[in-house]
Design a protein around this motif. Sequence first.
Motif, short mmCIF file in Angstrom:
data_model
loop_
_atom_site.label_atom_id
_atom_site.label_comp_id
_atom_site.label_asym_id
_atom_site.label_seq_id
_atom_site.Cartn_x
_atom_site.Cartn_y
_atom_site.Cartn_z
N LYS A 370 0.82 -1.21 0.00
CA LYS A 370 0.00 0.00 0.00
C LYS A 370 0.86 1.26 0.00
CE LYS A 370 -4.07 -1.98 0.14
NZ LYS A 370 -5.05 -1.83 -0.95
N CYS A 374 1.27 4.91 -2.65
CA CYS A 374 1.03 6.29 -2.23
C CYS A 374 2.14 7.18 -2.78
CB CYS A 374 1.01 6.38 -0.70
SG CYS A 374 -0.30 5.40 0.08
N LEU A 432 -6.03 8.91 6.50
CA LEU A 432 -5.32 7.81 7.14
C LEU A 432 -5.04 8.11 8.61
CD1 LEU A 432 -2.77 6.94 4.31
CD2 LEU A 432 -4.98 5.84 4.80
N LYS A 452 -10.14 3.66 7.97
CA LYS A 452 -9.70 3.40 6.60
C LYS A 452 -8.26 2.90 6.58
CE LYS A 452 -8.76 5.84 2.24
NZ LYS A 452 -8.84 7.15 1.54
N ASP A 455 -8.10 -0.72 7.91
CA ASP A 455 -8.63 -1.70 6.95
C ASP A 455 -7.70 -1.89 5.76
OD1 ASP A 455 -10.81 -1.97 8.55
OD2 ASP A 455 -12.14 -0.69 7.36
N SER A 456 -6.99 -0.84 5.37
CA SER A 456 -6.15 -0.92 4.18
C SER A 456 -4.73 -1.39 4.49
CB SER A 456 -6.11 0.45 3.49
OG SER A 456 -5.31 0.41 2.34
N PHE A 457 -4.03 -0.69 5.39
CA PHE A 457 -2.63 -0.96 5.64
C PHE A 457 -2.40 -2.12 6.61
CE2 PHE A 457 -2.54 3.16 3.77
CZ PHE A 457 -1.31 3.27 3.15
N GLU A 459 -4.56 -4.81 6.78
CA GLU A 459 -5.56 -5.79 6.35
C GLU A 459 -5.13 -7.21 6.68
OE1 GLU A 459 -7.70 -7.27 2.18
OE2 GLU A 459 -6.51 -5.43 2.23
#
Length: 741
Positions: A370, A374, A432, A452, A455-457, A459
């Motif tokens: 992730k 970015c 974030l 967020k 859940d994303s970084f 996961e």
Amino acid sequence: MEDQKYRKSPRLLNEFEQIVAAVDKHKGINGPFFKEVWPALRDTGKFFDISAQESALFALILASSGEEPVSAGVIAKRINCNYIQFLKYMESFENLEKKGLIRPYSGNDTFESPSRNFNPIYVIPMDVITAVREGRKYRYEDCESPVTAKDRALKALKERETCNARQPVNSPGTASRSSTPDLLNNLDQIKQLVEKHGLGPEFFNSAKEDLDAVCGVLKVTPVQAALFALLLEKSGAPEACLSGIAQALHCGKIQALRYSGDLEALELKHLIVAFDTEDDNIFSSRPSFLKKRQSQDSCTYIVPRDVFLALEAGREYHYAIYRGLSPEEFFTAADRILSAFSKRELSSKQFLSEIKYLFSGNPDIMFVQKIKSCNFSFTLDMALLYFCASLVEDNNETLRFSHIRFLFGRRNSQEAKRSFMNGKNDLFTSELIEHVCDNGLADTDEYRLTNKARDSFLEDLDLKENKNIKGNNIIHSGSIAEKQLYYPPKVSVQIDELGRLLQEEHFSAIVKRLRESNMKTGFACLFSGSPGTGKTETAYQIARATGRDIFFVDISETKSMWFGESEKKIKSLFTRYNGMVKQAKLAPILLFNEADAILGKRQEIGAERRGPAQTENTIQNILLQEIENLDGGILIATTNMADNFDAAFERRFLYKIKFEKPDLEAKTAIWKNILSQQEDNEMDLSVLAGRFDFSGGQIENVARKATVASLIRGKALSSADITALCEEEQPGRETHHIGFV
């Protein structure tokens, strides 16, 4: 008596001045130097209980810095030795540090480090300088001996071994000592010979003994040993590149390319680290390994600090294995690297090399994938890594800027701090990181990962089981004391039904059924009634009985004086709560206490009240939308003025319970429960309950006053005393104070 020999005498300072002058005269700490100033070295060494060499180094630091910090590199230039030769003096620096005569410089400007990779900075403590000026001994035996730079580094290395439990490695501190004690001299000789002869037959014949010694310890080929010796001297400098190697070998750059495989072999052994030249100022932009693979032509090489320590001790270097880590092991390693950097145990480039190995060895970790997608600055990348590692490793959900200040350095820390306080950097705009809310108010110096970001970084991690909800406005169910409450029959039935709904075995099944039916899964409850009827306490007792924590919000505090801020606070409040619902094993209760401030009827926007009215209406619209979208959450709002509710709010609340004053039977029970230790045996509590139309809160007020009065008097109150207190509590009546003038 030795102490008195120097007291109030310039002799000590004079001898240090003689030592410094002799170093400059003889261009180093060598035989002629020792011969000339041996008496001064002997006397000062005996005075401070240090060796002659340590006395000379101390004199140089004293002359070069005074009260200001000085780097070891400055001293190296003064004694006219190259980088490899100077490493032989590191043990003397450590002994001076152990005796408290010097200490590592701990300034917080992380990025003003020298270009060299291993260049400790020292400063002489003020009390030592005072002792020298006064000609008295500096007594350090009662102080705790400081941990030396080498000890800290070795400790960090030992900790890093556990980063990969499946592939344990030996620390340089535990490796077997080489049979060649003067490895640095071997490398220095190799460097001088290769610069003189290049990599030709004459070099290999002349340097055979030194090459054998180095190759035996480092497990490299003779060519690799020669290249390593060149890079060791120039580590981190602009010449430590392929062009610089070509120049040292007296050949062209194209010819030097034949050694690319040897350089890669040294990289694989972690004896050197390659960085793109655009990474020279690593914290001003993103390092190349987070964007694309650099070409070897543009690489600058450094020798990691851990390698220097191993060479100084004459040991084979073993590196920690960061490859193939689990997500938990990845963040354990990240936490240790960040911690070492924050304590200045790693230089900027050393830190970058460790992060490079960690990221390149674990490309399947979700955070690594992730973060590469970015386009943040490297400092913000590392700040996000710090937030994640703190959460995973230490269960630390909230951080202040002071925790991550070391990533930005002294020059940039104030600007960075403002960007965090104002929420105006890429981590905030990408949603974030968010400010922590306390009672609906944003704390601009306290931050957390958003839902967020989790859940994303994160996961590939299961944070649900081991993360507890934290915060000043969190009331844990286990901390709520049990309290007996009394209700009229109708209210009692409604509360019992709500309590059964919120029992987890029922609640989870109901949410699942509603979700399968594409129906809303949030539960909003409205508790209305006059003050003192038990609305808030009922919410507490439901939370205690169902094992649910309470996220307590005094909603009136969210109405900020600054236009536009209240809307942000309402949104961030629900963002945090929704994150809690997803993280917690049991969905907590979002309790809006005294919600009259924003649940009233929306106002007409006129010219005179356009600003305030528009803001309040905007807050109400946001609140309506958030209640509508409550997913698996539980909202309880309390209000004293249900009649003034906006009709749109009434539709949003699935359960509406109107709390009324207790009936005669309930009031009698309340009086009996809370006045059992106060009233006399002749007191008819039903008469008292009928005479005074009190709420439960008012009855409790009377009981508290009775308790105070009985303690002052030393005996229980009579019926007349209790009646007088009730008359005091009843509004509109003339009061008569009991026990007070």
